[in-house]
Scaffold this motif. Structure first.
Motif, PDB file in Angstrom:
ATOM      1  N   ARG A  56       0.828  -1.215   0.000  1.00  0.00           N
ATOM      2  CA  ARG A  56       0.000   0.000   0.000  1.00  0.00           C
ATOM      3  C   ARG A  56       0.859   1.262   0.000  1.00  0.00           C
ATOM      4  O   ARG A  56       0.392   2.341  -0.369  1.00  0.00           O
ATOM      5  N   SER A  57       2.122   1.152   0.430  1.00  0.00           N
ATOM      6  CA  SER A  57       3.029   2.297   0.414  1.00  0.00           C
ATOM      7  C   SER A  57       3.468   2.651  -1.000  1.00  0.00           C
ATOM      8  O   SER A  57       3.994   3.736  -1.239  1.00  0.00           O
ATOM      9  N   GLU A 195      -5.511   0.825  15.656  1.00  0.00           N
ATOM     10  CA  GLU A 195      -5.001   2.057  15.060  1.00  0.00           C
ATOM     11  C   GLU A 195      -3.483   1.931  14.972  1.00  0.00           C
ATOM     12  O   GLU A 195      -2.881   1.083  15.642  1.00  0.00           O
ATOM     13  N   GLU A 196      -2.872   2.767  14.153  1.00  0.00           N
ATOM     14  CA  GLU A 196      -1.414   2.799  14.065  1.00  0.00           C
ATOM     15  C   GLU A 196      -0.896   4.099  14.639  1.00  0.00           C
ATOM     16  O   GLU A 196      -1.511   5.159  14.469  1.00  0.00           O
ATOM     17  N   GLY A 197       0.237   4.013  15.337  1.00  0.00           N
ATOM     18  CA  GLY A 197       0.845   5.201  15.922  1.00  0.00           C
ATOM     19  C   GLY A 197       2.342   5.206  15.713  1.00  0.00           C
ATOM     20  O   GLY A 197       2.961   4.169  15.434  1.00  0.00           O
ATOM     21  N   ALA A 245       9.516   4.244  14.254  1.00  0.00           N
ATOM     22  CA  ALA A 245       8.782   3.061  13.798  1.00  0.00           C
ATOM     23  C   ALA A 245       7.286   3.273  13.988  1.00  0.00           C
ATOM     24  O   ALA A 245       6.857   4.037  14.861  1.00  0.00           O
ATOM     25  N   TRP A 246       6.501   2.583  13.181  1.00  0.00           N
ATOM     26  CA  TRP A 246       5.049   2.606  13.324  1.00  0.00           C
ATOM     27  C   TRP A 246       4.598   1.293  13.953  1.00  0.00           C
ATOM     28  O   TRP A 246       5.077   0.220  13.576  1.00  0.00           O
ATOM     29  N   VAL A 247       3.695   1.389  14.923  1.00  0.00           N
ATOM     30  CA  VAL A 247       3.187   0.191  15.588  1.00  0.00           C
ATOM     31  C   VAL A 247       1.656   0.184  15.543  1.00  0.00           C
ATOM     32  O   VAL A 247       1.011   1.230  15.488  1.00  0.00           O
ATOM     33  N   THR A 248       1.113  -1.009  15.569  1.00  0.00           N
ATOM     34  CA  THR A 248      -0.338  -1.182  15.644  1.00  0.00           C
ATOM     35  C   THR A 248      -0.718  -1.504  17.084  1.00  0.00           C
ATOM     36  O   THR A 248      -0.052  -2.309  17.732  1.00  0.00           O
ATOM     37  N   ALA A 263      -5.348   0.187  25.909  1.00  0.00           N
ATOM     38  CA  ALA A 263      -4.563  -0.045  24.684  1.00  0.00           C
ATOM     39  C   ALA A 263      -3.575  -1.180  24.903  1.00  0.00           C
ATOM     40  O   ALA A 263      -2.980  -1.322  25.978  1.00  0.00           O
ATOM     41  N   SER A 264      -3.383  -1.992  23.867  1.00  0.00           N
ATOM     42  CA  SER A 264      -2.476  -3.133  23.920  1.00  0.00           C
ATOM     43  C   SER A 264      -1.694  -3.219  22.609  1.00  0.00           C
ATOM     44  O   SER A 264      -2.275  -3.122  21.523  1.00  0.00           O
ATOM     45  N   PHE A 265      -0.385  -3.404  22.715  1.00  0.00           N
ATOM     46  CA  PHE A 265       0.487  -3.528  21.545  1.00  0.00           C
ATOM     47  C   PHE A 265       0.119  -4.774  20.744  1.00  0.00           C
ATOM     48  O   PHE A 265      -0.130  -5.848  21.307  1.00  0.00           O
ATOM     49  N   VAL A 266       0.105  -4.639  19.406  1.00  0.00           N
ATOM     50  CA  VAL A 266      -0.182  -5.774  18.532  1.00  0.00           C
ATOM     51  C   VAL A 266       1.071  -6.178  17.761  1.00  0.00           C
ATOM     52  O   VAL A 266       1.534  -7.310  17.838  1.00  0.00           O
ATOM     53  N   ARG A 267       1.637  -5.233  16.998  1.00  0.00           N
ATOM     54  CA  ARG A 267       2.822  -5.557  16.204  1.00  0.00           C
ATOM     55  C   ARG A 267       3.487  -4.291  15.686  1.00  0.00           C
ATOM     56  O   ARG A 267       2.886  -3.212  15.689  1.00  0.00           O
ATOM     57  N   VAL A 268       4.714  -4.451  15.239  1.00  0.00           N
ATOM     58  CA  VAL A 268       5.419  -3.382  14.534  1.00  0.00           C
ATOM     59  C   VAL A 268       5.013  -3.441  13.072  1.00  0.00           C
ATOM     60  O   VAL A 268       4.916  -4.526  12.482  1.00  0.00           O
ATOM     61  N   ARG A 269       4.712  -2.289  12.474  1.00  0.00           N
ATOM     62  CA  ARG A 269       4.411  -2.252  11.049  1.00  0.00           C
ATOM     63  C   ARG A 269       5.727  -2.261  10.293  1.00  0.00           C
ATOM     64  O   ARG A 269       6.549  -1.364  10.446  1.00  0.00           O
ATOM     65  N   GLU A 270       5.907  -3.304   9.504  1.00  0.00           N
ATOM     66  CA  GLU A 270       7.150  -3.433   8.754  1.00  0.00           C
ATOM     67  C   GLU A 270       7.303  -2.305   7.752  1.00  0.00           C
ATOM     68  O   GLU A 270       6.315  -1.826   7.169  1.00  0.00           O
ATOM     69  N   ALA A 271       8.536  -1.878   7.524  1.00  0.00           N
ATOM     70  CA  ALA A 271       8.806  -0.850   6.525  1.00  0.00           C
ATOM     71  C   ALA A 271       8.454  -1.383   5.147  1.00  0.00           C
ATOM     72  O   ALA A 271       8.703  -2.537   4.843  1.00  0.00           O
ATOM     73  N   GLU A 272       7.844  -0.529   4.322  1.00  0.00           N
ATOM     74  CA  GLU A 272       7.448  -0.956   2.968  1.00  0.00           C
ATOM     75  C   GLU A 272       8.082  -0.028   1.944  1.00  0.00           C
ATOM     76  O   GLU A 272       8.208   1.157   2.168  1.00  0.00           O
TER      77      GLU A 272
END
Length: 272
Positions: A56-57, A195-197, A245-248, A263-272
């Motif tokens: 999507r990037s 959400e992503e932050g 870094a962006w995290v979900t 709020a609870s951490f889900v994953r790191v959004r990998e760089a695209e």
């Protein structure tokens, strides 16, 4: 299906379909009448412009030649998928610079839209179904869409989907034309919101977590910041996502000031 549709989609320039539609949270209690409902798949978004497959990037996905050659020469939008609960494994496969041919044999491309085509969503779905049927590839799948009669039935479908290991539901207005960006024609419905932050700092741990990261300081899309510690593994606390870094993260609801509650951490959004 009229060939003019294929001609129209095939002529869409890559820049016209490099952007994607982004979903908004589904308003509680709203009637789903006029919307088509599908499962929300926990995969990697992949946009095919008829020639190139991209994240999507906009970054190119290094898929095997046989995978790309089998795709129809029309614009498609969907998710690369390995199955429920397999996101991390999938991410490792599709983000490799040199594609692992054997690993890619297990990847499906779940297609839910034909971007850039100026007809309502219901007609785009019909086009996708007909086009993928002609391709005759078992890993190239048109996402199933259904109508749901009311809010109560929608909630029941959500609970059933989650019980079976699904992530949630997507709702797309049947009469909506395609448009890039966040739109009120596309919604997502989950038991928990997400959400992503942006990671802007790290807070030191205390007690058992001394010497590790206690929480990530995360900046929301609104610009507000909060500490995100719940859900972080000890491995991530020792080597946390870096600043930038962006995290979900997942949450139940918002506080009156707009911050995510529980709020609870889900994953790191990998760089695209």
């Amino acid at each position: 299906m009229p060939s003019v549709w294929a001609q129209a989609l095939g002529s869409v320039p890559p820049t016209a379909v490099s952007a994607v539609q982004l979903a908004m949270p589904w308003p509680p209690g709203r009637s789903p009448q006029g919307f088509w409902v599908s499962e929300k798949f926990d995969g990697v978004r992949a946009v095919w412009d008829g020639q190139v497959l991209r994240f999507r990037s906009g970054r190119v996905i290094a898929a095997p030649g046989w995978f790309l050659l089998a795709l129809p020469r029309v614009a498609l939008d969907g998710e690369l998928w390995l199955g429920r609960g397999a996101f991390d494994r999938l991410s490792g496969v599709v983000r490799q610079v040199e594609p692992d041919d054997k690993a890619w044999r297990a990847v499906q491309y779940l297609v839910f839209d034909a971007p850039g085509h100026a007809v309502p969503f219901a007609e785009r779905v019909a086009f996708v179904q007909a086009t993928l049927a002609q391709a005759q590839q078992p890993w190239l799948v048109s996402v199933a869409q259904r109508e749901v009669k009311d809010a109560r039935a929608l909630q029941a479908l959500l609970l059933d989907t989650v019980r079976q290991g699904g992530e949630g539901l997507m709702l797309h207005r049947a009469d909506a034309l395609w448009q890039p960006g966040r739109t009120d024609a596309l919604f997502k419905l989950k038991l928990d919101l997400d959400e992503e932050g942006l990671v802007v700092g790290h807070q030191p741990g205390k007690g058992r977590l001394t010497g590790m990261t206690g929480a990530l300081l995360v900046q929301m899309p609104s610009g507000q910041r909060f500490a995100l510690g719940t859900g972080l593994s000890d491995a991530l606390r020792r080597a946390p996502p870096p600043v930038g870094a962006w995290v979900t993260y997942r949450y139940r609801e918002r506080t009156p000031s707009g911050l995510p509650r529980f709020a609870s951490f889900v994953r790191v959004r990998e760089a695209e």
